[in-house]
Structure formats: structure tokens, C-alpha cells
Design a protein around this motif. Sequence first.
Motif, PDB file in Angstrom:
ATOM      1  N   GLU A 144      25.561  10.288  54.019  1.00  0.00           N
ATOM      2  CA  GLU A 144      26.356  10.924  52.971  1.00  0.00           C
ATOM      3  C   GLU A 144      26.801   9.875  51.965  1.00  0.00           C
ATOM      4  O   GLU A 144      26.866   8.681  52.279  1.00  0.00           O
ATOM      5  CB  GLU A 144      27.593  11.569  53.608  1.00  0.00           C
ATOM      6  CG  GLU A 144      27.294  12.590  54.695  1.00  0.00           C
ATOM      7  CD  GLU A 144      27.128  13.992  54.139  1.00  0.00           C
ATOM      8  OE1 GLU A 144      27.692  14.266  53.068  1.00  0.00           O
ATOM      9  OE2 GLU A 144      26.427  14.802  54.768  1.00  0.00           O
ATOM     10  N   LEU A 152      22.312  13.149  49.285  1.00  0.00           N
ATOM     11  CA  LEU A 152      22.153  12.274  50.430  1.00  0.00           C
ATOM     12  C   LEU A 152      21.619  10.935  49.927  1.00  0.00           C
ATOM     13  O   LEU A 152      20.873  10.893  48.941  1.00  0.00           O
ATOM     14  CB  LEU A 152      21.152  12.861  51.433  1.00  0.00           C
ATOM     15  CG  LEU A 152      21.578  14.106  52.215  1.00  0.00           C
ATOM     16  CD1 LEU A 152      20.370  14.698  52.938  1.00  0.00           C
ATOM     17  CD2 LEU A 152      22.685  13.761  53.206  1.00  0.00           C
ATOM     18  N   ARG A 165      19.155  15.391  46.263  1.00  0.00           N
ATOM     19  CA  ARG A 165      19.954  16.588  46.542  1.00  0.00           C
ATOM     20  C   ARG A 165      19.435  17.311  47.783  1.00  0.00           C
ATOM     21  O   ARG A 165      20.189  17.972  48.478  1.00  0.00           O
ATOM     22  CB  ARG A 165      19.921  17.528  45.328  1.00  0.00           C
ATOM     23  CG  ARG A 165      20.601  16.907  44.092  1.00  0.00           C
ATOM     24  CD  ARG A 165      20.288  17.704  42.838  1.00  0.00           C
ATOM     25  NE  ARG A 165      20.887  19.033  42.884  1.00  0.00           N
ATOM     26  CZ  ARG A 165      20.517  20.039  42.099  1.00  0.00           C
ATOM     27  NH1 ARG A 165      19.540  19.872  41.217  1.00  0.00           N
ATOM     28  NH2 ARG A 165      21.108  21.209  42.190  1.00  0.00           N
ATOM     29  N   GLN A 166      18.127  17.187  48.001  1.00  0.00           N
ATOM     30  CA  GLN A 166      17.528  17.820  49.173  1.00  0.00           C
ATOM     31  C   GLN A 166      16.549  16.832  49.816  1.00  0.00           C
ATOM     32  O   GLN A 166      15.946  15.992  49.131  1.00  0.00           O
ATOM     33  CB  GLN A 166      16.778  19.095  48.773  1.00  0.00           C
ATOM     34  CG  GLN A 166      17.704  20.228  48.345  1.00  0.00           C
ATOM     35  CD  GLN A 166      18.254  21.009  49.538  1.00  0.00           C
ATOM     36  OE1 GLN A 166      17.527  21.696  50.223  1.00  0.00           O
ATOM     37  NE2 GLN A 166      19.555  20.864  49.778  1.00  0.00           N
ATOM     38  N   LEU A 167      16.395  16.967  51.141  1.00  0.00           N
ATOM     39  CA  LEU A 167      15.536  16.064  51.908  1.00  0.00           C
ATOM     40  C   LEU A 167      14.584  16.883  52.770  1.00  0.00           C
ATOM     41  O   LEU A 167      15.009  17.839  53.435  1.00  0.00           O
ATOM     42  CB  LEU A 167      16.402  15.168  52.806  1.00  0.00           C
ATOM     43  CG  LEU A 167      15.658  14.279  53.808  1.00  0.00           C
ATOM     44  CD1 LEU A 167      14.873  13.191  53.073  1.00  0.00           C
ATOM     45  CD2 LEU A 167      16.639  13.662  54.810  1.00  0.00           C
ATOM     46  N   ILE A 168      13.318  16.516  52.752  1.00  0.00           N
ATOM     47  CA  ILE A 168      12.339  17.128  53.649  1.00  0.00           C
ATOM     48  C   ILE A 168      11.858  16.060  54.621  1.00  0.00           C
ATOM     49  O   ILE A 168      11.341  15.017  54.210  1.00  0.00           O
ATOM     50  CB  ILE A 168      11.161  17.740  52.861  1.00  0.00           C
ATOM     51  CG1 ILE A 168      11.661  18.923  52.017  1.00  0.00           C
ATOM     52  CG2 ILE A 168      10.052  18.187  53.819  1.00  0.00           C
ATOM     53  CD1 ILE A 168      10.589  19.551  51.130  1.00  0.00           C
ATOM     54  N   VAL A 169      12.069  16.324  55.903  1.00  0.00           N
ATOM     55  CA  VAL A 169      11.675  15.375  56.949  1.00  0.00           C
ATOM     56  C   VAL A 169      10.290  15.783  57.446  1.00  0.00           C
ATOM     57  O   VAL A 169      10.151  16.681  58.277  1.00  0.00           O
ATOM     58  CB  VAL A 169      12.692  15.364  58.110  1.00  0.00           C
ATOM     59  CG1 VAL A 169      12.286  14.344  59.160  1.00  0.00           C
ATOM     60  CG2 VAL A 169      14.102  15.068  57.582  1.00  0.00           C
ATOM     61  N   ALA A 185      24.876  12.492  61.897  1.00  0.00           N
ATOM     62  CA  ALA A 185      24.861  13.779  61.194  1.00  0.00           C
ATOM     63  C   ALA A 185      23.781  14.728  61.707  1.00  0.00           C
ATOM     64  O   ALA A 185      23.767  15.905  61.345  1.00  0.00           O
ATOM     65  CB  ALA A 185      24.670  13.551  59.689  1.00  0.00           C
TER      66      ALA A 185
ATOM     67  N   ILE B  25      19.197  21.203  58.272  1.00  0.00           N
ATOM     68  CA  ILE B  25      20.016  20.205  58.953  1.00  0.00           C
ATOM     69  C   ILE B  25      20.840  19.473  57.897  1.00  0.00           C
ATOM     70  O   ILE B  25      20.709  19.733  56.691  1.00  0.00           O
ATOM     71  CB  ILE B  25      19.149  19.204  59.753  1.00  0.00           C
ATOM     72  CG1 ILE B  25      18.085  18.566  58.853  1.00  0.00           C
ATOM     73  CG2 ILE B  25      18.499  19.908  60.946  1.00  0.00           C
ATOM     74  CD1 ILE B  25      17.259  17.475  59.525  1.00  0.00           C
ATOM     75  N   LEU B  26      21.706  18.568  58.340  1.00  0.00           N
ATOM     76  CA  LEU B  26      22.472  17.703  57.432  1.00  0.00           C
ATOM     77  C   LEU B  26      23.244  18.546  56.407  1.00  0.00           C
ATOM     78  O   LEU B  26      23.143  18.327  55.203  1.00  0.00           O
ATOM     79  CB  LEU B  26      21.537  16.693  56.744  1.00  0.00           C
ATOM     80  CG  LEU B  26      20.622  15.889  57.674  1.00  0.00           C
ATOM     81  CD1 LEU B  26      19.674  15.003  56.857  1.00  0.00           C
ATOM     82  CD2 LEU B  26      21.430  15.045  58.651  1.00  0.00           C
ATOM     83  N   ASN B  27      23.979  19.512  56.927  1.00  0.00           N
ATOM     84  CA  ASN B  27      24.826  20.365  56.074  1.00  0.00           C
ATOM     85  C   ASN B  27      24.041  21.054  54.962  1.00  0.00           C
ATOM     86  O   ASN B  27      24.499  21.141  53.822  1.00  0.00           O
ATOM     87  CB  ASN B  27      25.975  19.549  55.473  1.00  0.00           C
ATOM     88  CG  ASN B  27      26.951  19.069  56.535  1.00  0.00           C
ATOM     89  OD1 ASN B  27      27.261  19.816  57.469  1.00  0.00           O
ATOM     90  ND2 ASN B  27      27.400  17.830  56.425  1.00  0.00           N
ATOM     91  N   GLY B  28      22.861  21.520  55.311  1.00  0.00           N
ATOM     92  CA  GLY B  28      22.071  22.284  54.351  1.00  0.00           C
ATOM     93  C   GLY B  28      21.238  21.441  53.406  1.00  0.00           C
ATOM     94  O   GLY B  28      20.532  21.985  52.557  1.00  0.00           O
ATOM     95  N   ARG B  29      21.280  20.122  53.571  1.00  0.00           N
ATOM     96  CA  ARG B  29      20.537  19.250  52.654  1.00  0.00           C
ATOM     97  C   ARG B  29      19.189  18.803  53.209  1.00  0.00           C
ATOM     98  O   ARG B  29      18.385  18.220  52.482  1.00  0.00           O
ATOM     99  CB  ARG B  29      21.367  18.015  52.313  1.00  0.00           C
ATOM    100  CG  ARG B  29      22.682  18.346  51.682  1.00  0.00           C
ATOM    101  CD  ARG B  29      23.206  17.194  50.858  1.00  0.00           C
ATOM    102  NE  ARG B  29      24.512  17.511  50.289  1.00  0.00           N
ATOM    103  CZ  ARG B  29      24.668  18.308  49.232  1.00  0.00           C
ATOM    104  NH1 ARG B  29      23.630  18.851  48.637  1.00  0.00           N
ATOM    105  NH2 ARG B  29      25.868  18.584  48.776  1.00  0.00           N
ATOM    106  N   GLY B  30      18.949  19.026  54.489  1.00  0.00           N
ATOM    107  CA  GLY B  30      17.711  18.549  55.107  1.00  0.00           C
ATOM    108  C   GLY B  30      16.897  19.672  55.721  1.00  0.00           C
ATOM    109  O   GLY B  30      17.455  20.698  56.157  1.00  0.00           O
ATOM    110  N   HIS B  31      15.561  19.491  55.743  1.00  0.00           N
ATOM    111  CA  HIS B  31      14.658  20.526  56.253  1.00  0.00           C
ATOM    112  C   HIS B  31      13.497  19.837  56.979  1.00  0.00           C
ATOM    113  O   HIS B  31      12.961  18.843  56.490  1.00  0.00           O
ATOM    114  CB  HIS B  31      14.127  21.390  55.116  1.00  0.00           C
ATOM    115  CG  HIS B  31      15.208  21.901  54.217  1.00  0.00           C
ATOM    116  ND1 HIS B  31      15.856  23.101  54.414  1.00  0.00           N
ATOM    117  CD2 HIS B  31      15.818  21.331  53.139  1.00  0.00           C
ATOM    118  CE1 HIS B  31      16.786  23.269  53.489  1.00  0.00           C
ATOM    119  NE2 HIS B  31      16.783  22.217  52.705  1.00  0.00           N
TER     120      HIS B  31
END
Lengths: 293, 67
Positions: A144, A152, A165-169, A185, B25-31
Amino acid sequence: MNEVSRVVDVAVIGAGAAGLYAADLVRRAGHSVVVLEGRDRVGGRLLSVPAVGGTLDLGATWFWSNEAQVNEVVAAEGLVAFRQYLDGDAMFQNEQGAQRMQGNQVDAPSGRLVDGTQSITHALAARLGDGVIHLEAVVTTVSEVPEAPEVLAIATTCGQIWHARQLIVAVPPATAEARIDFGGALSEPVRSLAAETPVWMGNIVKVVAHYARPFWRNAGLAGAAFSYTGPMRELHDMSGPHGTPAAVFGFAQPGAATPLRPKPRSSVSSPRCLAVKQRSRRRYTSRTGEPNR
Amino acid sequence: MTSPDNVDDLTKYQTYGHPLFGEPILNGRGHWASTETATTAPGHIEGALQAATRAAQAVVVRLATVI
């Protein structure tokens, strides 16, 4: 401080098929995107290497006719497909030795790509254009940002910090859980689920034997076999179109294949070369592997 | 050391495509988007593309609705 902080709508971890395809969809929707890849190449578990007369797949080999999205990408990119060789008899091996079977119950109809399955990820990478994919950028932490709660922070070994703003793993969940510091987290029960989900093919060695010609075909054999004695439990013809380049591949347990060497025998052609791809030792596929390409 | 850590894990594929992998995941910021997280053809290239599509769609929705 050498750190460079860059802002992007979406960060994607991993430049395999999943990461590149997701990045392309996000880009098409009008968002800025960056792909962070630990290796020095794209493709992930798709790896196709040049061989005399064509290409050999050291990663994934097949796709299937009922798989809509792969077939869509193959068609859209003009990739040339051909059918898995199925003709002839398969072989069977147990303690009593090797036996020829009637027909081929080992293989199922499937598709192959003339330029190898990695041509899919090369094509997807080309869609993204310059500057989107960062190679040898190993993501170390995702955290964070107190002064910017809308993003992030994604830090890499390159010394870059990306604010997304968004993350794709798009690496295997177990790999992400073990190798990326999420600062706590990644909460339960997802963390445990990720840690316990096996990396597909993560504990399997693919062995490819490249021959001067597909000698088994002339003997009416499919180049397919299964074995109860190992080290490879199954074998398949992996030749290119019309048998060029000529190759057979098998799957083995790690360790079993490590001491493998071509064993020339009077009755069997000796392979030109033997490629052993052990994913369990691949650092950015597995949780604890060694550095690699 | 390998991943998975033991041979038993080789057949432990029941977590593939687990519903939790379809949740942010990560409070809606990760997928999640790897082939292991796909609900169709997990392990296959198709699974990678399917998981990527799900993740990208979730991202696009979030970017349109979250400030």
C-alpha cells in the motif's frame, strides 16, 4: 535513491500467455499497462527453440479444437497449425520389456503450431508494442502507499517502483505467495490456497529427443508409448509437420531425468540432441528454483 | 526443493479454478490470472487465456467504477 516511480493504470506480473493476454485486453479497453517479467524472455511455460528444419517445443506442446480462445488467437495471428501425429501403433513397457500395441491409445487428437506454442506469446507481446514489457524485472514487493491510497506500489529488482491502480498476478499462485512480499495483505484463506495450489507441470521434467528422421514412422509406429518402469511414463511424437524436425518427447519425474544421456543402441537411432527442461528448477515458475532463462 | 514440494502434490489439482481465485485480492486491487486459476482447461494454454480474460474484465470494471 535510484528508484524511479512510475504511474500506470494496470500492472501485470508475468509475461506468459495469461499476463500478455490480460495486458492486451486491458490496453484495448484504453488503459495504460505495464508487464513485469522476471525472466529475460516472454513466454513463461511456453518455450520454443529453433532446431534443424523447424522448431521444438520445450514448454507446452498442444492445444485442442474445443479450446475457443487459443483457436481464436491462432487464427487472428495467422499462426500455422497442424495435427498431432497419431498414425501407427503405440508401445507399452513393463518389467517384462517393451511390447507393441495394436493402434495408438496413448495419443488423443490435438493441435500443434509450426512455429511452436511460444509463437502465441511472441504474437501477444507484439500487440503490446514497445515499452510495455519489462524483462528481468522481478517483482519483490507489493504494498500500500499511505500517501496515495488509490494505488498499489509494485517494486522490482530493477529498482523501479510502479504505482498501479490495479494489479494482475499472472504467475502461479504458489509462486506469487512464496516469492512476492505482500506485507501480510494476502489474507487467509487465499494465502493458504495459493501456497497449496500446485504449479502446473512444476514437478515434471519434459525430455525432448531430436532425431535426424522419424524412423519410427517407417516401422508403422506412432512414436507414442507408456511405461510402468520409467524414467519416462509416457512418450509422444513431437515432430514438426511431415516429420521435420523429427522428435519424441516424454514426461519424467525430476531426478529421474537428470542423469539421462542418449544411449545409442544398434536397434535404435541415436538422437541428435536431448533437451531436458526441468521446470521444478525454474526460479520464476517454481517457488524455490534456481535462476534461469 | 521443487514446486510442488512432493510427489503427492502432483495429483492435488482440486484447487485449480477454485472460486476464491475468481475473487479480487488486496482490497479489490489485485486479481489472479495464471492457468492454475482458470475454471476451464486449467493447466492448458486455454486456461491461461480464460483466466486472463476474467482478470482483465474485472480490472476494467474496477477502473470504470472505483475512483
